[in-house]
Design a protein around this motif. Structure first.
Motif, PDB file in Angstrom:
ATOM      1  N   ILE A 185      -1.358 -11.060  33.891  1.00  0.00           N
ATOM      2  CA  ILE A 185      -2.099  -9.827  33.558  1.00  0.00           C
ATOM      3  C   ILE A 185      -1.307  -8.889  32.652  1.00  0.00           C
ATOM      4  O   ILE A 185      -1.882  -8.028  31.993  1.00  0.00           O
ATOM      5  CB  ILE A 185      -2.568  -9.036  34.808  1.00  0.00           C
ATOM      6  N   THR A 186       0.011  -9.060  32.637  1.00  0.00           N
ATOM      7  CA  THR A 186       0.812  -8.171  31.796  1.00  0.00           C
ATOM      8  C   THR A 186       0.822  -8.609  30.336  1.00  0.00           C
ATOM      9  O   THR A 186       1.119  -7.812  29.451  1.00  0.00           O
ATOM     10  CB  THR A 186       2.264  -8.109  32.306  1.00  0.00           C
ATOM     11  N   SER A 187       0.486  -9.865  30.082  1.00  0.00           N
ATOM     12  CA  SER A 187       0.593 -10.363  28.709  1.00  0.00           C
ATOM     13  C   SER A 187      -0.745 -10.663  28.051  1.00  0.00           C
ATOM     14  O   SER A 187      -0.828 -10.819  26.836  1.00  0.00           O
ATOM     15  CB  SER A 187       1.460 -11.621  28.680  1.00  0.00           C
ATOM     16  N   SER A 188      -1.830 -10.743  28.840  1.00  0.00           N
ATOM     17  CA  SER A 188      -3.107 -11.130  28.249  1.00  0.00           C
ATOM     18  C   SER A 188      -4.235 -10.210  28.698  1.00  0.00           C
ATOM     19  O   SER A 188      -4.459 -10.013  29.896  1.00  0.00           O
ATOM     20  CB  SER A 188      -3.420 -12.581  28.630  1.00  0.00           C
ATOM     21  N   THR A 189      -4.939  -9.640  27.712  1.00  0.00           N
ATOM     22  CA  THR A 189      -6.066  -8.756  28.017  1.00  0.00           C
ATOM     23  C   THR A 189      -7.166  -9.518  28.737  1.00  0.00           C
ATOM     24  O   THR A 189      -7.787  -9.007  29.671  1.00  0.00           O
ATOM     25  CB  THR A 189      -6.645  -8.162  26.714  1.00  0.00           C
ATOM     26  N   ALA A 190      -7.408 -10.736  28.305  1.00  0.00           N
ATOM     27  CA  ALA A 190      -8.472 -11.540  28.916  1.00  0.00           C
ATOM     28  C   ALA A 190      -8.161 -11.796  30.390  1.00  0.00           C
ATOM     29  O   ALA A 190      -9.032 -11.691  31.260  1.00  0.00           O
ATOM     30  CB  ALA A 190      -8.624 -12.865  28.164  1.00  0.00           C
ATOM     31  N   GLN A 191      -6.890 -12.113  30.680  1.00  0.00           N
ATOM     32  CA  GLN A 191      -6.489 -12.372  32.070  1.00  0.00           C
ATOM     33  C   GLN A 191      -6.622 -11.098  32.906  1.00  0.00           C
ATOM     34  O   GLN A 191      -7.010 -11.143  34.070  1.00  0.00           O
ATOM     35  CB  GLN A 191      -5.035 -12.859  32.113  1.00  0.00           C
ATOM     36  N   ARG A 192      -6.299  -9.977  32.282  1.00  0.00           N
ATOM     37  CA  ARG A 192      -6.429  -8.695  32.984  1.00  0.00           C
ATOM     38  C   ARG A 192      -7.899  -8.421  33.285  1.00  0.00           C
ATOM     39  O   ARG A 192      -8.250  -7.980  34.366  1.00  0.00           O
ATOM     40  CB  ARG A 192      -5.827  -7.585  32.122  1.00  0.00           C
ATOM     41  N   GLN A 193      -8.759  -8.720  32.318  1.00  0.00           N
ATOM     42  CA  GLN A 193     -10.205  -8.565  32.508  1.00  0.00           C
ATOM     43  C   GLN A 193     -10.705  -9.403  33.681  1.00  0.00           C
ATOM     44  O   GLN A 193     -11.523  -8.964  34.477  1.00  0.00           O
ATOM     45  CB  GLN A 193     -10.959  -8.998  31.241  1.00  0.00           C
ATOM     46  N   LEU A 194     -10.207 -10.632  33.728  1.00  0.00           N
ATOM     47  CA  LEU A 194     -10.624 -11.549  34.784  1.00  0.00           C
ATOM     48  C   LEU A 194     -10.274 -10.984  36.153  1.00  0.00           C
ATOM     49  O   LEU A 194     -11.113 -10.926  37.063  1.00  0.00           O
ATOM     50  CB  LEU A 194      -9.929 -12.900  34.573  1.00  0.00           C
ATOM     51  N   VAL A 195      -9.041 -10.523  36.296  1.00  0.00           N
ATOM     52  CA  VAL A 195      -8.607  -9.956  37.570  1.00  0.00           C
ATOM     53  C   VAL A 195      -9.398  -8.689  37.881  1.00  0.00           C
ATOM     54  O   VAL A 195      -9.819  -8.458  39.016  1.00  0.00           O
ATOM     55  CB  VAL A 195      -7.084  -9.688  37.549  1.00  0.00           C
ATOM     56  N   SER A 196      -9.661  -7.897  36.846  1.00  0.00           N
ATOM     57  CA  SER A 196     -10.463  -6.691  37.023  1.00  0.00           C
ATOM     58  C   SER A 196     -11.847  -7.041  37.566  1.00  0.00           C
ATOM     59  O   SER A 196     -12.369  -6.385  38.468  1.00  0.00           O
ATOM     60  CB  SER A 196     -10.576  -5.968  35.674  1.00  0.00           C
ATOM     61  N   SER A 197     -12.444  -8.094  37.038  1.00  0.00           N
ATOM     62  CA  SER A 197     -13.779  -8.515  37.487  1.00  0.00           C
ATOM     63  C   SER A 197     -13.754  -8.975  38.935  1.00  0.00           C
ATOM     64  O   SER A 197     -14.665  -8.667  39.704  1.00  0.00           O
ATOM     65  CB  SER A 197     -14.307  -9.656  36.624  1.00  0.00           C
ATOM     66  N   ILE A 198     -12.719  -9.698  39.298  1.00  0.00           N
ATOM     67  CA  ILE A 198     -12.621 -10.162  40.694  1.00  0.00           C
ATOM     68  C   ILE A 198     -12.518  -8.962  41.635  1.00  0.00           C
ATOM     69  O   ILE A 198     -13.186  -8.905  42.667  1.00  0.00           O
ATOM     70  CB  ILE A 198     -11.397 -11.094  40.879  1.00  0.00           C
ATOM     71  N   ILE A 199     -11.702  -7.988  41.241  1.00  0.00           N
ATOM     72  CA  ILE A 199     -11.556  -6.788  42.072  1.00  0.00           C
ATOM     73  C   ILE A 199     -12.910  -6.084  42.212  1.00  0.00           C
ATOM     74  O   ILE A 199     -13.299  -5.667  43.300  1.00  0.00           O
ATOM     75  CB  ILE A 199     -10.490  -5.840  41.479  1.00  0.00           C
ATOM     76  N   ASP A 200     -13.658  -5.995  41.103  1.00  0.00           N
ATOM     77  CA  ASP A 200     -14.972  -5.338  41.153  1.00  0.00           C
ATOM     78  C   ASP A 200     -15.957  -6.089  42.044  1.00  0.00           C
ATOM     79  O   ASP A 200     -16.744  -5.476  42.770  1.00  0.00           O
ATOM     80  CB  ASP A 200     -15.541  -5.197  39.736  1.00  0.00           C
ATOM     81  N   ILE A 201     -15.916  -7.403  41.977  1.00  0.00           N
ATOM     82  CA  ILE A 201     -16.798  -8.193  42.843  1.00  0.00           C
ATOM     83  C   ILE A 201     -16.465  -7.907  44.306  1.00  0.00           C
ATOM     84  O   ILE A 201     -17.347  -7.658  45.126  1.00  0.00           O
ATOM     85  CB  ILE A 201     -16.649  -9.710  42.554  1.00  0.00           C
ATOM     86  N   GLY A 202     -15.159  -7.925  44.621  1.00  0.00           N
ATOM     87  CA  GLY A 202     -14.736  -7.608  45.981  1.00  0.00           C
ATOM     88  C   GLY A 202     -15.262  -6.249  46.405  1.00  0.00           C
ATOM     89  O   GLY A 202     -15.882  -6.106  47.458  1.00  0.00           O
ATOM     90  N   LYS A 203     -15.070  -5.254  45.539  1.00  0.00           N
ATOM     91  CA  LYS A 203     -15.507  -3.891  45.843  1.00  0.00           C
ATOM     92  C   LYS A 203     -17.009  -3.836  46.112  1.00  0.00           C
ATOM     93  O   LYS A 203     -17.454  -3.215  47.066  1.00  0.00           O
ATOM     94  CB  LYS A 203     -15.187  -2.964  44.662  1.00  0.00           C
ATOM     95  N   SER A 204     -17.774  -4.512  45.251  1.00  0.00           N
ATOM     96  CA  SER A 204     -19.232  -4.428  45.387  1.00  0.00           C
ATOM     97  C   SER A 204     -19.714  -5.126  46.652  1.00  0.00           C
ATOM     98  O   SER A 204     -20.795  -4.831  47.152  1.00  0.00           O
ATOM     99  CB  SER A 204     -19.917  -5.011  44.149  1.00  0.00           C
ATOM    100  N   LEU A 205     -18.932  -6.031  47.182  1.00  0.00           N
ATOM    101  CA  LEU A 205     -19.331  -6.716  48.413  1.00  0.00           C
ATOM    102  C   LEU A 205     -18.640  -6.142  49.648  1.00  0.00           C
ATOM    103  O   LEU A 205     -18.817  -6.625  50.759  1.00  0.00           O
ATOM    104  CB  LEU A 205     -19.016  -8.216  48.304  1.00  0.00           C
ATOM    105  N   GLY A 206     -17.830  -5.112  49.449  1.00  0.00           N
ATOM    106  CA  GLY A 206     -17.113  -4.523  50.580  1.00  0.00           C
ATOM    107  C   GLY A 206     -15.995  -5.399  51.112  1.00  0.00           C
ATOM    108  O   GLY A 206     -15.677  -5.370  52.299  1.00  0.00           O
ATOM    109  N   ILE A 207     -15.415  -6.185  50.230  1.00  0.00           N
ATOM    110  CA  ILE A 207     -14.314  -7.075  50.626  1.00  0.00           C
ATOM    111  C   ILE A 207     -13.012  -6.519  50.061  1.00  0.00           C
ATOM    112  O   ILE A 207     -12.924  -6.213  48.871  1.00  0.00           O
ATOM    113  CB  ILE A 207     -14.567  -8.498  50.066  1.00  0.00           C
ATOM    114  N   GLU A 208     -12.000  -6.359  50.915  1.00  0.00           N
ATOM    115  CA  GLU A 208     -10.698  -5.879  50.444  1.00  0.00           C
ATOM    116  C   GLU A 208     -10.049  -6.920  49.538  1.00  0.00           C
ATOM    117  O   GLU A 208     -10.169  -8.116  49.784  1.00  0.00           O
ATOM    118  CB  GLU A 208      -9.768  -5.649  51.632  1.00  0.00           C
ATOM    119  N   VAL A 209      -9.324  -6.442  48.528  1.00  0.00           N
ATOM    120  CA  VAL A 209      -8.692  -7.369  47.596  1.00  0.00           C
ATOM    121  C   VAL A 209      -7.167  -7.249  47.660  1.00  0.00           C
ATOM    122  O   VAL A 209      -6.607  -6.154  47.554  1.00  0.00           O
ATOM    123  CB  VAL A 209      -9.176  -7.115  46.151  1.00  0.00           C
ATOM    124  N   ILE A 210      -6.518  -8.389  47.843  1.00  0.00           N
ATOM    125  CA  ILE A 210      -5.052  -8.468  47.856  1.00  0.00           C
ATOM    126  C   ILE A 210      -4.610  -9.217  46.603  1.00  0.00           C
ATOM    127  O   ILE A 210      -5.248 -10.186  46.208  1.00  0.00           O
ATOM    128  CB  ILE A 210      -4.534  -9.255  49.081  1.00  0.00           C
TER     129      ILE A 210
END
Ligand code: C2E
Ligand code: MG
Ligand code: MG
Ligand code: MG
Length: 280
Positions: A207-232
């Motif tokens: 995530i520190t070197s690639s915008t696309a990878q950062r986007q991917l992780v961001s999307s996973i976090i958002d999915i977790g949030k929208s489903l009420g699932i904590e993200v580690i």
């Protein structure tokens, strides 16, 4: 001549198979012996609230204190233990030791809210799993089972589904481990409704070197949030990782930046000094 060659070949395979079986049996016996001699121990790695940096949990990780080969990490034995059908025994001793220590931490007022253990597919196929778990001193919400996504690929396994439902009923959290690498990500979230998901290190590192990878992780976090699932996030190794993950809204951070897996004694010292720092 052809016949002779064929026979040699047959004997060759036969011998090869034979020694393979002997090797396999030796390894299984070695693991079983190690379990009997209590050579399997548990290391603990802390997990931190991304905002407050308080310890919110700890992952219990198996180690084999091998008399000849030294302290072995799971990559040296978990796969073969799975193949030989002895991995559930390792999982069980990890859980028992982790619960023991968890009890001790709570007596020492270390404020460790939860302990997570890794649970193999084999253990979820055990008909007596729930019966065994009922005998253990488990308080609601203090224990979490980390399962890898591939476990949920077999939708028809009624025993696994039954066990998972009952694990939840016992007040044990279900967590998806190595999220994003197991080919079942989104489906498994909807089916399983886990309490937490853990983004795999392979996704966290870049995530520190690639915008696309950062986007991917961001999307996973958002999915977790929208489903009420904590993200580690696991594999948090640098300040930059931690900063980005916090900004993206990741709830919990685990990695070498904050703490290596430690034996029970070292972990206790670690947690005590954190508590002291927080209070002073
Ligand atoms: P896992 O569950 O994904 O555990 C995280 C692994 O990442 C641990 O390796 C941990 O030491 C390592 N790690 C943590 N933070 C960092 C970091 O910042 N950077 C890097 N490079 N690595 C980090 P470990 O302890 O060697 O365990 C490897 C795997 O073995 C675990 O992956 C888990 O799948 C399996 N395992 C461990 N204990 C058990 C167990 O009791 N039962 C079963 N069935 N599997 C286990
Ligand atoms: Mg894990
Ligand atoms: Mg993991
Ligand atoms: Mg992993």
């Amino acid at each position: 001549r052809a016949k002779g060659r064929g026979r040699n070949r047959y004997e060759f395979f036969n011998e090869e198979l034979q020694s393979e079986i002997v090797r396999t049996k030796q390894t299984a016996d070695e693991i079983l012996g190690g379990l009997e001699r209590n050579e399997f121990v548990v290391y603990y790695q802390p997990q931190f609230d991304a905002k407050t940096l308080e310890i919110v949990g700890v992952e219990a990780l198996s180690r084999w204190d091998h008399p000849q080969r030294g302290m072995l990490t799971p990559d040296a034995y978990i796969k073969v233990a799975e193949e030989l059908n002895v991995v559930a025994l390792i999982d069980r001793t990890v859980l028992e030791q982790a619960l023991d220590n968890f009890e001790r931490w709570s007596h020492s007022h270390l404020n460790i809210p939860r302990v997570s253990v890794n649970v193999s597919a084999r253990r979820l196929e055990d008909r007596d799993l729930i019966k065994g778990l009922r005998k253990l001193p488990i308080r609601q919400g203090t224990v979490s089972f980390e399962l890898v996504e591939s476990i949920f690929l077999d939708e028809n396994d009624e025993l696994v589904s039954w066990n998972i439902e009952h694990i939840k009923e016992l007040g044990i959290d279900i967590e998806i481990d190595d999220f994003g690498t197991g080919h079942a990500s989104i489906v498994s979230l909807l089916k399983l409704r886990p309490r937490r998901l853990k983004i795999d290190r392979q996704l966290v590192t870049p995530i520190t070197s690639s915008t696309a990878q950062r986007q991917l992780v961001s999307s996973i976090i958002d999915i977790g949030k929208s489903l009420g699932i904590e993200v580690i996030a696991e594999g948090v190794e640098t300040m930059e990782h931690a900063q980005i993950l916090k900004e993206l809204g990741c709830d919990i951070l685990q990695g070498f930046l904050f703490g290596y897996p430690m034996d029970a004694k070292a972990f206790k010292t670690f947690a005590q000094s954190r508590k002291w720092l927080a209070a002073s």
